[in-house]
Design a protein around this motif. Structure first.
Motif, PDB file in Angstrom:
ATOM      1  N   PHE A  55       0.848  -1.194   0.000  1.00  0.00           N
ATOM      2  CA  PHE A  55       0.000   0.000   0.000  1.00  0.00           C
ATOM      3  C   PHE A  55       0.885   1.246   0.000  1.00  0.00           C
ATOM      4  O   PHE A  55       1.714   1.420   0.879  1.00  0.00           O
ATOM      5  N   ASN A  56       0.697   2.089  -0.983  1.00  0.00           N
ATOM      6  CA  ASN A  56       1.384   3.370  -1.155  1.00  0.00           C
ATOM      7  C   ASN A  56       2.532   3.229  -2.160  1.00  0.00           C
ATOM      8  O   ASN A  56       3.507   2.508  -1.926  1.00  0.00           O
ATOM      9  N   ALA A  57       2.412   3.962  -3.266  1.00  0.00           N
ATOM     10  CA  ALA A  57       3.445   3.944  -4.306  1.00  0.00           C
ATOM     11  C   ALA A  57       4.792   4.437  -3.801  1.00  0.00           C
ATOM     12  O   ALA A  57       5.829   4.145  -4.418  1.00  0.00           O
ATOM     13  N   ALA A  58       4.822   5.156  -2.682  1.00  0.00           N
ATOM     14  CA  ALA A  58       6.094   5.635  -2.124  1.00  0.00           C
ATOM     15  C   ALA A  58       7.035   4.490  -1.792  1.00  0.00           C
ATOM     16  O   ALA A  58       8.248   4.680  -1.692  1.00  0.00           O
ATOM     17  N   ASN A  59       6.497   3.285  -1.620  1.00  0.00           N
ATOM     18  CA  ASN A  59       7.322   2.123  -1.281  1.00  0.00           C
ATOM     19  C   ASN A  59       7.938   1.451  -2.501  1.00  0.00           C
ATOM     20  O   ASN A  59       8.644   0.444  -2.368  1.00  0.00           O
ATOM     21  N   ALA A  60       7.701   1.984  -3.689  1.00  0.00           N
ATOM     22  CA  ALA A  60       8.133   1.325  -4.919  1.00  0.00           C
ATOM     23  C   ALA A  60       9.630   1.023  -4.996  1.00  0.00           C
ATOM     24  O   ALA A  60      10.015  -0.009  -5.561  1.00  0.00           O
ATOM     25  N   PRO A  61      10.541   1.874  -4.461  1.00  0.00           N
ATOM     26  CA  PRO A  61      11.967   1.529  -4.557  1.00  0.00           C
ATOM     27  C   PRO A  61      12.333   0.198  -3.910  1.00  0.00           C
ATOM     28  O   PRO A  61      13.394  -0.363  -4.207  1.00  0.00           O
ATOM     29  N   LEU A  62      11.456  -0.335  -3.041  1.00  0.00           N
ATOM     30  CA  LEU A  62      11.748  -1.598  -2.363  1.00  0.00           C
ATOM     31  C   LEU A  62      11.201  -2.809  -3.111  1.00  0.00           C
ATOM     32  O   LEU A  62      11.481  -3.949  -2.731  1.00  0.00           O
ATOM     33  N   LEU A  63      10.441  -2.587  -4.168  1.00  0.00           N
ATOM     34  CA  LEU A  63       9.811  -3.704  -4.867  1.00  0.00           C
ATOM     35  C   LEU A  63      10.816  -4.672  -5.497  1.00  0.00           C
ATOM     36  O   LEU A  63      10.541  -5.883  -5.560  1.00  0.00           O
ATOM     37  N   PRO A  64      11.982  -4.214  -5.987  1.00  0.00           N
ATOM     38  CA  PRO A  64      12.910  -5.175  -6.588  1.00  0.00           C
ATOM     39  C   PRO A  64      13.336  -6.298  -5.643  1.00  0.00           C
ATOM     40  O   PRO A  64      13.660  -7.402  -6.099  1.00  0.00           O
ATOM     41  N   VAL A  65      13.348  -6.029  -4.334  1.00  0.00           N
ATOM     42  CA  VAL A  65      13.714  -7.088  -3.384  1.00  0.00           C
ATOM     43  C   VAL A  65      12.708  -8.229  -3.471  1.00  0.00           C
ATOM     44  O   VAL A  65      13.063  -9.414  -3.522  1.00  0.00           O
ATOM     45  N   LEU A  66      11.421  -7.879  -3.501  1.00  0.00           N
ATOM     46  CA  LEU A  66      10.382  -8.897  -3.614  1.00  0.00           C
ATOM     47  C   LEU A  66      10.440  -9.594  -4.969  1.00  0.00           C
ATOM     48  O   LEU A  66      10.259 -10.812  -5.063  1.00  0.00           O
ATOM     49  N   ARG A  67      10.702  -8.825  -5.997  1.00  0.00           N
ATOM     50  CA  ARG A  67      10.750  -9.397  -7.343  1.00  0.00           C
ATOM     51  C   ARG A  67      11.917 -10.387  -7.475  1.00  0.00           C
ATOM     52  O   ARG A  67      11.798 -11.416  -8.146  1.00  0.00           O
ATOM     53  N   THR A  68      13.040 -10.070  -6.830  1.00  0.00           N
ATOM     54  CA  THR A  68      14.200 -10.959  -6.890  1.00  0.00           C
ATOM     55  C   THR A  68      13.853 -12.338  -6.336  1.00  0.00           C
ATOM     56  O   THR A  68      14.354 -13.364  -6.808  1.00  0.00           O
ATOM     57  N   LEU A  69      12.953 -12.365  -5.345  1.00  0.00           N
ATOM     58  CA  LEU A  69      12.536 -13.618  -4.727  1.00  0.00           C
ATOM     59  C   LEU A  69      11.297 -14.201  -5.399  1.00  0.00           C
ATOM     60  O   LEU A  69      10.686 -15.125  -4.878  1.00  0.00           O
ATOM     61  N   ARG A  70      10.918 -13.621  -6.541  1.00  0.00           N
ATOM     62  CA  ARG A  70       9.783 -14.099  -7.328  1.00  0.00           C
ATOM     63  C   ARG A  70       8.474 -14.075  -6.537  1.00  0.00           C
ATOM     64  O   ARG A  70       7.647 -14.987  -6.629  1.00  0.00           O
ATOM     65  N   ILE A  71       8.304 -13.023  -5.747  1.00  0.00           N
ATOM     66  CA  ILE A  71       7.036 -12.796  -5.056  1.00  0.00           C
ATOM     67  C   ILE A  71       6.225 -11.815  -5.889  1.00  0.00           C
ATOM     68  O   ILE A  71       6.621 -10.659  -6.046  1.00  0.00           O
ATOM     69  N   PRO A  72       5.091 -12.224  -6.462  1.00  0.00           N
ATOM     70  CA  PRO A  72       4.267 -11.291  -7.233  1.00  0.00           C
ATOM     71  C   PRO A  72       3.774 -10.146  -6.347  1.00  0.00           C
ATOM     72  O   PRO A  72       3.416 -10.358  -5.185  1.00  0.00           O
ATOM     73  N   VAL A  73       3.756  -8.948  -6.907  1.00  0.00           N
ATOM     74  CA  VAL A  73       3.452  -7.751  -6.126  1.00  0.00           C
ATOM     75  C   VAL A  73       2.334  -6.945  -6.782  1.00  0.00           C
ATOM     76  O   VAL A  73       2.387  -6.664  -7.981  1.00  0.00           O
ATOM     77  N   ALA A  74       1.353  -6.570  -5.989  1.00  0.00           N
ATOM     78  CA  ALA A  74       0.364  -5.579  -6.402  1.00  0.00           C
ATOM     79  C   ALA A  74       0.553  -4.339  -5.543  1.00  0.00           C
ATOM     80  O   ALA A  74       0.636  -4.448  -4.312  1.00  0.00           O
ATOM     81  N   THR A  75       0.645  -3.181  -6.170  1.00  0.00           N
ATOM     82  CA  THR A  75       0.836  -1.927  -5.444  1.00  0.00           C
ATOM     83  C   THR A  75      -0.433  -1.096  -5.501  1.00  0.00           C
ATOM     84  O   THR A  75      -0.915  -0.759  -6.583  1.00  0.00           O
TER      85      THR A  75
END
Length: 371
Positions: free
Chosen positions: A85-105
Motif C-alpha cells: 500500500f502506497n506507491a512511495a514504497n516502490a523503490p523496495l519492490l525489486p527485493v520482492l521481485r528478486t525472490l519471485r514474489i508477485p506484487v500488487a501496489t
C-alpha cells in the motif's frame, strides 16, 4: 491492527479479515501501538519499528517488512503474493521481485500534490509512481480518476477496487449527548489538518456564513503545526467554531457523522476517501470540495459541492434553511454507499487479484501492455 487511523489501515483490516475467513493465510506488517496478541481477526500480525520522521517513517518500516518477508520466502514459508500500500514504497519492490514474489501496489492518491512535501519530496513521489508502474505486477486504483491518471501519464493499466463503507443503521446517540451535541444541531468537519484537505476553507466559509448551528472540527496532524495555527487564526474568536482535536472513540465519531446537519468534506487529492464513505454510510448530508474524486463517489444526487468560501457559506445556510432536504440527501448518500461500496465485494476483488497474481495471469506485461 486494530485499525484506528487512516484509510489504508481500515482497508487492510476489512479485507484481511475476510481473506482469513475464506481460508487464506494473511500476514499484516504493523507499526505503532502493539496489539497484545500475535493474531487479530484471523490475521497474523508482525510488528516492526520505524524511524519517527516524516520523510522516513513509511519507507523505513516497509524496508524492514520486505526483509522479513524475504527471509520467510528463503525458508519456504514466505508469501505467495505481496500487497503493498502506497506507491512511495516502490523503490523496495525489486527485493520482492528478486525472490519471485508477485506484487500488487495500491498506488493511493496523487501524493505529490500534497503541500506538506517540498520540491524534493514531490520529485520523489513522482519518481516512485513511475517505479511502481515499472516493478509492480498489478496496480490497484481506488478511484476511476486515479485509473485515468495512470493511463494518461504512464500508459499503464490498473485494477479498480474501491473501498467499502460502514453502513450505520443505529448510531449511538447517547454518545452524542455525552459529548454535548444533539442530532441535526451542528455542522461537522473530520480531516487531518493538511492544506489539500481544505480545513481552512471550511472554517473560513463557515465563518462568513450566517449559520446559527455550530461548526465542530475533528482532526489534527503530527507534522502540520503551521497549518493548524493558520486554521485556528481563521476561526478567531468565533464562538460557533469548536475544535475537538483527534477523536479516537469510533462510536463517538460515528455518532458525530450520523448526527451532523452537514458534513463538510474538503479532501481533494486522495482518490476515494474513507472519511467520505463513512459519512455517507452514517447518512450524513455531504457538502464536498468540487473535484472529480468526490463527484465520482457521491454522484449528482447524494451531495452538494463547493469550490470556495463563498459557495461553502451558501451551502451551510441552505442546509439550515431546509434541514428536511439535507436529511433526504443524507439518506440518498447512505443508499448509494450501501449499493456501491460493500466490503464483502471489495474483499472478493482482492481475492481474485491475488489468485491472478499467484497464477501469473497478471505480470508486469499486463501493467504496461503493448499498445
Amino acid at each position: 491492527m486494530p485499525a484506528r487511523y487512516g484509510g489504508f489501515e481500515t482497508a487492510v483490516e476489512e479485507i484481511g479479515r475476510r481473506l482469513a475467513e475464506a481460508g487464506h493465510e494473511v500476514t499484516v506488517y504493523c507499526r505503532g501501538e502493539r496489539h497484545p496478541e500475535r493474531e487479530y481477526l484471523g490475521m497474523r500480525l508482525v510488528h516492526l519499528p520505524a524511524v519517527k520522521k516524516k520523510v522516513a517513517e513509511t519507507l523505513s518500516h516497509t524496508g524492514l517488512s520486505v526483509l522479513h518477508a524475504a527471509g520467510r520466502r528463503i525458508t519456504r514459508r514466505g508469501p505467495d503474493v505481496a500487497l503493498v500500500f502506497n506507491a512511495a514504497n516502490a523503490p523496495l519492490l525489486p527485493v520482492l521481485r528478486t525472490l519471485r514474489i508477485p506484487v500488487a501496489t495500491h498506488v493511493d492518491g496523487l501524493e505529490w500534490k500534497r503541500t506538506k512535501w517540498s520540491g524534493a519530496g514531490r520529485r520523489y513521489y513522482r519518481t516512485a509512481e513511475s517505479l511502481a508502474v515499472r516493478w509492480s505486477d498489478a496496480l490497484i486504483a481506488d478511484a476511476r480518476g486515479i485509473q485515468d491518471y495512470y493511463t494518461e501519464r504512464f500508459g499503464a493499466d490498473s485494477v479498480f477496487i474501491a473501498y467499502g463503507a460502514p453502513i450505520l443503521a443505529r448510531p449511538d446517540i447517547a454518545k452524542l449527548a455525552e459529548a454535548g451535541y444533539a442530532p441535526g444541531e451542528y455542522h461537522l468537519v473530520v480531516a487531518r489538518f493538511e492544506p489539500e484537505n481544505h480545513v481552512h476553507l471550511a472554517v473560513e466559509g463557515y465563518r462568513r456564513s450566517g449559520a446559527v448551528k455550530p461548526l465542530v472540527v475533528v482532526g489534527s496532524a503530527p507534522y502540520a503545526d503551521a497549518y493548524t495555527t493558520q486554521v485556528k487564526e481563521l476561526a478567531g474568536d468565533d464562538p460557533r467554531i469548536r475544535f475537538l482535536g483527534g477523536v479516537w472513540d469510533q462510536d463517538l465519531l460515528d455518532a458525530l457523522y450520523a448526527g451532523a446537519l452537514t458534513y463538510l468534506h474538503g479532501h481533494s487529492v486522495g482518490g476515494t476517501n474513507p472519511s467520505l464513505l463513512r459519512a455517507m454510510g452514517a447518512g450524513a448530508s455531504v457538502v464536498a470540495y468540487d473535484v472529480n474524486f468526490n463527484r465520482e463517489v457521491l454522484g449528482e444526487e447524494a451531495g452538494r459541492f463547493f469550490g470556495d468560501a463563498e459557495s461553502l457559506a451558501y451551502q451551510v445556510e441552505a442546509a439550515e434553511a431546509d434541514p428536511g432536504a439535507a436529511a433526504d440527501r443524507g439518506e440518498a448518500a447512505r443508499k448509494r454507499a450501501a449499493e456501491h461500496y460493500v466490503w464483502d465485494d471489495v474483499a472478493k476483488e482482492y481475492e481474485r487479484l491475488c489468485e491472478d497474481l499467484a497464477a501469473r495471469r497478471r505480470t508486469r506485461r499486463t501493467v504496461r501492455p503493448k499498445r
